[in-house]
Design a protein around this motif. Sequence first.
Motif, PDB file in Angstrom:
ATOM      1  N   SER A   2       0.994  -1.140  -0.021  1.00 41.52           N
ATOM      2  CA  SER A   2      -0.031  -0.086  -0.020  1.00 41.52           C
ATOM      3  C   SER A   2       0.936   1.166   0.098  1.00 41.52           C
ATOM      4  O   SER A   2       0.281   2.262  -0.561  1.00 41.52           O
ATOM      5  CB  SER A   2      -0.912  -0.093   1.173  1.00 41.52           C
ATOM      6  N   ASN A   3       2.084   1.236   0.590  1.00 39.63           N
ATOM      7  CA  ASN A   3       2.994   2.214   0.752  1.00 39.63           C
ATOM      8  C   ASN A   3       3.460   2.769  -0.854  1.00 39.63           C
ATOM      9  O   ASN A   3       3.541   3.475  -1.194  1.00 39.63           O
ATOM     10  CB  ASN A   3       4.216   2.092   1.360  1.00 39.63           C
ATOM     11  N   LYS A   4       3.575   1.561  -1.625  1.00 38.48           N
ATOM     12  CA  LYS A   4       4.168   1.459  -2.846  1.00 38.48           C
ATOM     13  C   LYS A   4       3.252   2.290  -3.779  1.00 38.48           C
ATOM     14  O   LYS A   4       3.422   3.055  -4.608  1.00 38.48           O
ATOM     15  CB  LYS A   4       4.479   0.249  -3.297  1.00 38.48           C
ATOM     16  N   LYS A   5       1.901   1.908  -3.611  1.00 41.68           N
ATOM     17  CA  LYS A   5       0.792   2.565  -4.405  1.00 41.68           C
ATOM     18  C   LYS A   5       0.667   4.059  -4.204  1.00 41.68           C
ATOM     19  O   LYS A   5       0.715   4.730  -4.988  1.00 41.68           O
ATOM     20  CB  LYS A   5      -0.398   1.850  -4.106  1.00 41.68           C
ATOM     21  N   LYS A   6       0.779   4.505  -2.810  1.00 38.37           N
ATOM     22  CA  LYS A   6       0.719   5.697  -2.309  1.00 38.37           C
ATOM     23  C   LYS A   6       1.900   6.686  -2.993  1.00 38.37           C
ATOM     24  O   LYS A   6       1.608   7.755  -3.308  1.00 38.37           O
ATOM     25  CB  LYS A   6       0.813   5.985  -0.576  1.00 38.37           C
ATOM     26  N   ILE A   7       3.108   6.155  -2.846  1.00 37.24           N
ATOM     27  CA  ILE A   7       4.333   6.751  -3.410  1.00 37.24           C
ATOM     28  C   ILE A   7       4.117   6.931  -4.901  1.00 37.24           C
ATOM     29  O   ILE A   7       4.242   8.193  -5.627  1.00 37.24           O
ATOM     30  CB  ILE A   7       5.645   5.985  -2.873  1.00 37.24           C
TER      31      ILE A   7
END
Length: 174
Positions: A2-7
């Motif tokens: 989910s952090n990858k998608k936010k980034i």
Amino acid sequence: MSNKKKIITVFTAVVVVVGVFLGYTYGYQQPREEKAQTLCTDGMQYVQNSDFETALNGEGTFPGYIKIAKEYSGTDGANIANLYAGICYAQQNKYQEALPYLEAYTPGDDQSISAMALFALAQCYAGVNNIDEAIETFQEAAEQADNAALSPMCLLEAGKLLESQDKEAEALKL
């Protein structure tokens, strides 16, 4: 994950915002600015020849300072067009018509053009009998000019207006 998608979402948003900004600046605003500046320069011949009506309303490929000020608003060229439109009206003693254009002009940090614009504005205020505003604007022009040629002329005009109001002591201070 989910952090990858936010980034990726934040990065994409930044790229889009930067792209829109650059597109607006270099694809839209800069060409408008260049066109407005060119048109203003083209109109100088009419001002120099005292053909103020043509300078205001245009002819042929020159649209006139009134149209330039309106169509290119938000550019430095439109700012200059406002100044020249105001000056053209003032040269014809149409002070009421000159005021909106001279008031729309945004002075810069220079000591000559901006001071002369304020001087013209003050003359128009005097021309419509707004004497207090004229005096204040003449004084502002003198301060803006800050030179031995224009400043005394501005202060002299302000002094004459003060004398016309029987304020001789204030006029002498200037």
